[in-house]
Design a protein around this motif. Structure first.
Motif, PDB file in Angstrom:
ATOM      1  N   ALA A  71      -2.538 -13.724   8.572  1.00  0.00           N
ATOM      2  CA  ALA A  71      -2.436 -13.550   7.120  1.00  0.00           C
ATOM      3  C   ALA A  71      -3.320 -12.395   6.653  1.00  0.00           C
ATOM      4  O   ALA A  71      -2.903 -11.581   5.813  1.00  0.00           O
ATOM      5  CB  ALA A  71      -2.834 -14.844   6.408  1.00  0.00           C
ATOM      6  N   ALA A  72      -4.534 -12.320   7.188  1.00  0.00           N
ATOM      7  CA  ALA A  72      -5.445 -11.249   6.784  1.00  0.00           C
ATOM      8  C   ALA A  72      -4.939  -9.885   7.236  1.00  0.00           C
ATOM      9  O   ALA A  72      -5.106  -8.883   6.525  1.00  0.00           O
ATOM     10  CB  ALA A  72      -6.843 -11.508   7.362  1.00  0.00           C
ATOM     11  N   HIS A  73      -4.318  -9.842   8.418  1.00  0.00           N
ATOM     12  CA  HIS A  73      -3.798  -8.564   8.928  1.00  0.00           C
ATOM     13  C   HIS A  73      -2.686  -8.028   8.022  1.00  0.00           C
ATOM     14  O   HIS A  73      -2.694  -6.848   7.637  1.00  0.00           O
ATOM     15  CB  HIS A  73      -3.268  -8.769  10.350  1.00  0.00           C
ATOM     16  CG  HIS A  73      -3.094  -7.489  11.101  1.00  0.00           C
ATOM     17  ND1 HIS A  73      -2.703  -7.436  12.429  1.00  0.00           N
ATOM     18  CD2 HIS A  73      -3.246  -6.197  10.718  1.00  0.00           C
ATOM     19  CE1 HIS A  73      -2.632  -6.183  12.819  1.00  0.00           C
ATOM     20  NE2 HIS A  73      -2.946  -5.403  11.793  1.00  0.00           N
ATOM     21  N   VAL A  74      -1.755  -8.891   7.670  1.00  0.00           N
ATOM     22  CA  VAL A  74      -0.686  -8.476   6.755  1.00  0.00           C
ATOM     23  C   VAL A  74      -1.267  -8.125   5.395  1.00  0.00           C
ATOM     24  O   VAL A  74      -0.869  -7.135   4.758  1.00  0.00           O
ATOM     25  CB  VAL A  74       0.365  -9.585   6.627  1.00  0.00           C
ATOM     26  CG1 VAL A  74       1.414  -9.220   5.572  1.00  0.00           C
ATOM     27  CG2 VAL A  74       1.041  -9.840   7.967  1.00  0.00           C
ATOM     28  N   ARG A  91       3.907   0.050 -10.919  1.00  0.00           N
ATOM     29  CA  ARG A  91       3.610  -1.364 -11.097  1.00  0.00           C
ATOM     30  C   ARG A  91       3.416  -2.058  -9.743  1.00  0.00           C
ATOM     31  O   ARG A  91       4.025  -1.667  -8.745  1.00  0.00           O
ATOM     32  CB  ARG A  91       4.743  -2.052 -11.862  1.00  0.00           C
ATOM     33  CG  ARG A  91       4.925  -1.536 -13.290  1.00  0.00           C
ATOM     34  CD  ARG A  91       5.994  -2.354 -14.006  1.00  0.00           C
ATOM     35  NE  ARG A  91       6.200  -1.898 -15.367  1.00  0.00           N
ATOM     36  CZ  ARG A  91       7.088  -0.973 -15.723  1.00  0.00           C
ATOM     37  NH1 ARG A  91       7.851  -0.416 -14.796  1.00  0.00           N
ATOM     38  NH2 ARG A  91       7.211  -0.602 -16.984  1.00  0.00           N
ATOM     39  N   THR A  92       2.584  -3.100  -9.737  1.00  0.00           N
ATOM     40  CA  THR A  92       2.270  -3.785  -8.482  1.00  0.00           C
ATOM     41  C   THR A  92       2.567  -5.285  -8.527  1.00  0.00           C
ATOM     42  O   THR A  92       2.272  -5.993  -7.561  1.00  0.00           O
ATOM     43  CB  THR A  92       0.778  -3.600  -8.135  1.00  0.00           C
ATOM     44  OG1 THR A  92      -0.026  -4.096  -9.215  1.00  0.00           O
ATOM     45  CG2 THR A  92       0.455  -2.130  -7.897  1.00  0.00           C
ATOM     46  N   GLY A  93       3.141  -5.772  -9.625  1.00  0.00           N
ATOM     47  CA  GLY A  93       3.379  -7.210  -9.743  1.00  0.00           C
ATOM     48  C   GLY A  93       4.273  -7.751  -8.650  1.00  0.00           C
ATOM     49  O   GLY A  93       3.891  -8.671  -7.900  1.00  0.00           O
ATOM     50  N   VAL A  94       5.477  -7.202  -8.504  1.00  0.00           N
ATOM     51  CA  VAL A  94       6.420  -7.665  -7.485  1.00  0.00           C
ATOM     52  C   VAL A  94       5.885  -7.362  -6.097  1.00  0.00           C
ATOM     53  O   VAL A  94       6.003  -8.181  -5.168  1.00  0.00           O
ATOM     54  CB  VAL A  94       7.795  -7.004  -7.689  1.00  0.00           C
ATOM     55  CG1 VAL A  94       8.745  -7.383  -6.558  1.00  0.00           C
ATOM     56  CG2 VAL A  94       8.395  -7.403  -9.035  1.00  0.00           C
ATOM     57  N   ALA A  95       5.268  -6.199  -5.925  1.00  0.00           N
ATOM     58  CA  ALA A  95       4.724  -5.816  -4.622  1.00  0.00           C
ATOM     59  C   ALA A  95       3.636  -6.795  -4.171  1.00  0.00           C
ATOM     60  O   ALA A  95       3.564  -7.156  -2.991  1.00  0.00           O
ATOM     61  CB  ALA A  95       4.157  -4.396  -4.688  1.00  0.00           C
ATOM     62  N   THR A  96       2.799  -7.227  -5.103  1.00  0.00           N
ATOM     63  CA  THR A  96       1.761  -8.206  -4.765  1.00  0.00           C
ATOM     64  C   THR A  96       2.375  -9.510  -4.288  1.00  0.00           C
ATOM     65  O   THR A  96       1.899 -10.121  -3.312  1.00  0.00           O
ATOM     66  CB  THR A  96       0.861  -8.465  -5.986  1.00  0.00           C
ATOM     67  OG1 THR A  96       0.269  -7.230  -6.412  1.00  0.00           O
ATOM     68  CG2 THR A  96      -0.238  -9.456  -5.648  1.00  0.00           C
ATOM     69  N   VAL A  99       3.640  -9.053  -0.694  1.00  0.00           N
ATOM     70  CA  VAL A  99       2.550  -9.094   0.288  1.00  0.00           C
ATOM     71  C   VAL A  99       2.075 -10.528   0.505  1.00  0.00           C
ATOM     72  O   VAL A  99       1.863 -10.970   1.640  1.00  0.00           O
ATOM     73  CB  VAL A  99       1.374  -8.202  -0.170  1.00  0.00           C
ATOM     74  CG1 VAL A  99       0.167  -8.385   0.744  1.00  0.00           C
ATOM     75  CG2 VAL A  99       1.797  -6.742  -0.188  1.00  0.00           C
ATOM     76  N   ALA A 100       1.904 -11.271  -0.588  1.00  0.00           N
ATOM     77  CA  ALA A 100       1.458 -12.657  -0.473  1.00  0.00           C
ATOM     78  C   ALA A 100       2.455 -13.502   0.312  1.00  0.00           C
ATOM     79  O   ALA A 100       2.066 -14.333   1.155  1.00  0.00           O
ATOM     80  CB  ALA A 100       1.240 -13.250  -1.871  1.00  0.00           C
ATOM     81  N   ALA A 101       3.745 -13.302   0.061  1.00  0.00           N
ATOM     82  CA  ALA A 101       4.778 -14.070   0.764  1.00  0.00           C
ATOM     83  C   ALA A 101       4.789 -13.742   2.254  1.00  0.00           C
ATOM     84  O   ALA A 101       4.890 -14.647   3.102  1.00  0.00           O
ATOM     85  CB  ALA A 101       6.147 -13.787   0.144  1.00  0.00           C
ATOM     86  N   GLY A 125       5.041  -9.432  13.360  1.00  0.00           N
ATOM     87  CA  GLY A 125       5.493  -8.077  13.673  1.00  0.00           C
ATOM     88  C   GLY A 125       6.429  -7.540  12.608  1.00  0.00           C
ATOM     89  O   GLY A 125       6.302  -6.385  12.171  1.00  0.00           O
ATOM     90  N   VAL A 126       7.363  -8.377  12.165  1.00  0.00           N
ATOM     91  CA  VAL A 126       8.282  -7.966  11.100  1.00  0.00           C
ATOM     92  C   VAL A 126       7.518  -7.720   9.805  1.00  0.00           C
ATOM     93  O   VAL A 126       7.774  -6.741   9.077  1.00  0.00           O
ATOM     94  CB  VAL A 126       9.372  -9.030  10.899  1.00  0.00           C
ATOM     95  CG1 VAL A 126      10.202  -8.731   9.651  1.00  0.00           C
ATOM     96  CG2 VAL A 126      10.273  -9.106  12.130  1.00  0.00           C
ATOM     97  N   ALA A 127       6.562  -8.622   9.488  1.00  0.00           N
ATOM     98  CA  ALA A 127       5.789  -8.478   8.252  1.00  0.00           C
ATOM     99  C   ALA A 127       4.968  -7.202   8.264  1.00  0.00           C
ATOM    100  O   ALA A 127       4.933  -6.447   7.284  1.00  0.00           O
ATOM    101  CB  ALA A 127       4.882  -9.692   8.059  1.00  0.00           C
ATOM    102  N   LEU A 128       4.292  -6.941   9.378  1.00  0.00           N
ATOM    103  CA  LEU A 128       3.476  -5.734   9.474  1.00  0.00           C
ATOM    104  C   LEU A 128       4.333  -4.476   9.431  1.00  0.00           C
ATOM    105  O   LEU A 128       3.968  -3.476   8.797  1.00  0.00           O
ATOM    106  CB  LEU A 128       2.651  -5.755  10.769  1.00  0.00           C
ATOM    107  CG  LEU A 128       1.455  -6.690  10.796  1.00  0.00           C
ATOM    108  CD1 LEU A 128       0.824  -6.703  12.189  1.00  0.00           C
ATOM    109  CD2 LEU A 128       0.412  -6.262   9.764  1.00  0.00           C
TER     110      LEU A 128
END
Length: 386
Positions: A71-74, A91-96, A99-101, A125-128
């Motif tokens: 989780a910390a790496h992603v 804007r960063t609302g959706v982007a945040t 990342v959290a998901a 791997g997919v998330a990163l």
């Protein structure tokens, strides 16, 4: 000499921790803005990643450490992406939320067992790969895309994304998460992490340095609502949207001019903060001076000023932009001891782009990247060169 995995892990941990301490310390001492604080959070998450993985390497039964590390790496790479979006005034609302998901999914995919199973490796791997690719793309657009410093950062993000994709393919094909040999083993992965951390530290430090000259002005603008006529980005957006509504009712032509000053970070690193601050002050004052009297001037990132006004024709718009660019160039050239930066200018009109304020700003900024002319050379709008 062949490096053993234990030595490489210790080396990686030292590099990550030292880079984190350096960046976070400077962020705290300088009272940096939100962009630097988000990047600092990314370095802190990277340190948490290193500690968690190191704990798991010492005791394979600590499955929770892998979940925390994933989780910390992603989250670490995601914070760099979010910081890049903020640098580009996006804007960063959706982007945040994205990342959290992804971070939560990477942690949830960890299950007990030898090697923890391929599902965990594929998920992280997919998330990163996703957040790295997004960060690389963001580094090549907007204010970051105009800086060659950001190109190096984009390169390591893309390299990281490609590496993660190839690692996912390897695990998916083999059906095993036990990648102890070859390009995806501990040593190559750790070396890539070291290169990634060092390059990103250098790039973010230079990019942050480019904002030093305007930090005091930004703080003044937040407290007072303006910088002697320069609006902060949200205020300029409100003014632009309001003018577009009124112009549509009266069928008037709205002009947005973007004036870009290139490589401020490079000037700061080469000549120091005093010279960079002088250039910023002279540039901002000059744009205000040569903008039409009734125009509104606002910020769009650390190296772009926007001018908003109403004109009669497209030819008038080009003349306004030409007058601003020529005036700024002459003013900067007349300042003693000032190193002339690269200047770029771009325009956007609502008769061709409609009443979308974001589209107008994006079009003006895009045509101002790298000092490109905003029209044919015959119009006399080629940016002047020192």
């Amino acid at each position: 000499m062949i490096l053993d995995p234990a030595t490489v892990l210790v080396m990686t941990a030292l590099v990550v921790v030292v880079c984190t301490v350096v960046f976070v310390f400077e962020t705290v001492v300088r009272h940096d803005n939100a962009v630097s604080r988000v990047w600092a959070l990314g370095y802190i998450a990277g340190t948490i990643t290193t500690i968690a993985y190191f704990a798991w390497a010492r005791d394979a039964t600590l499955v929770w450490a892998v979940a925390v590390g994933n989780a910390a790496h992603v989250g670490a790479v995601g914070c760099f992406w979010l910081g890049c979006r903020m640098y580009n005034a996006r804007r960063t609302g959706v982007a945040t939320a994205v990342v959290a998901a992804l971070a939560a999914a990477s942690a949830a995919a960890v299950v007990p067992g030898p090697g923890l199973g391929p599902t965990s490796v594929i998920t992280i791997g997919v998330a990163l790969a996703a957040v790295s690719a997004l960060a690389g793309a963001e580094s090549l657009r907007g204010a970051l895309g105009a800086s060659r410093t950001a190109w190096a950062m984009a390169a390591v993000f893309v390299l990281q994304a490609v590496y993660d994709v190839l690692r996912v393919v390897e695990v998916a094909v083999s059906g095993s998460a036990d990648v102890t040999h070859g390009w995806f083993s501990t040593v190559p992965s750790a070396i890539l992490s070291v290169v990634f951390t060092i390059v990103v530290l250098a790039a973010t430090s230079v990019l942050r340095a480019g904002r030093v000259g305007v930090r005091g002005i930004e703080e003044l603008a937040r407290r007072t609502g303006g910088d002697s006529g320069v609006l902060i980005a949200p205020q300029f957006g409100y003014a632009l949207r309001g003018l577009l509504v009124r112009a549509r009712q009266k069928d008037e032509l709205v002009l947005v001019v973007a004036v870009r000053m290139g490589e401020l970070g490079q000037i700061f690193m080469a000549f120091g903060g005093g010279v960079a601050a002088d250039i910023v002050a002279a540039w901002r004052a000059s744009v205000r001076r040569h903008a039409p009297a009734a125009a509104r001037v606002g910020e769009h990132g650390p190296d772009v000023l926007l001018v908003l006004t109403v004109v009669e024709t497209a030819s008038d718009a080009r003349r306004v932009a030409d007058r601003i660019l020529q005036g700024v160039f002459e003013d900067l050239r007349a300042v003693p001891g000032v190193v002339l930066p690269e200047l770029g200018i771009g325009i956007a009109l609502n008769d061709t782009l409609g009443d979308d304020a974001d589209a107008l700003v994006a079009a003006a900024c895009a045509s101002a990247v790298g000092g490109q002319p905003i029209a044919d050379p015959a119009d006399g709008l080629d940016p002047p060169r020192p």
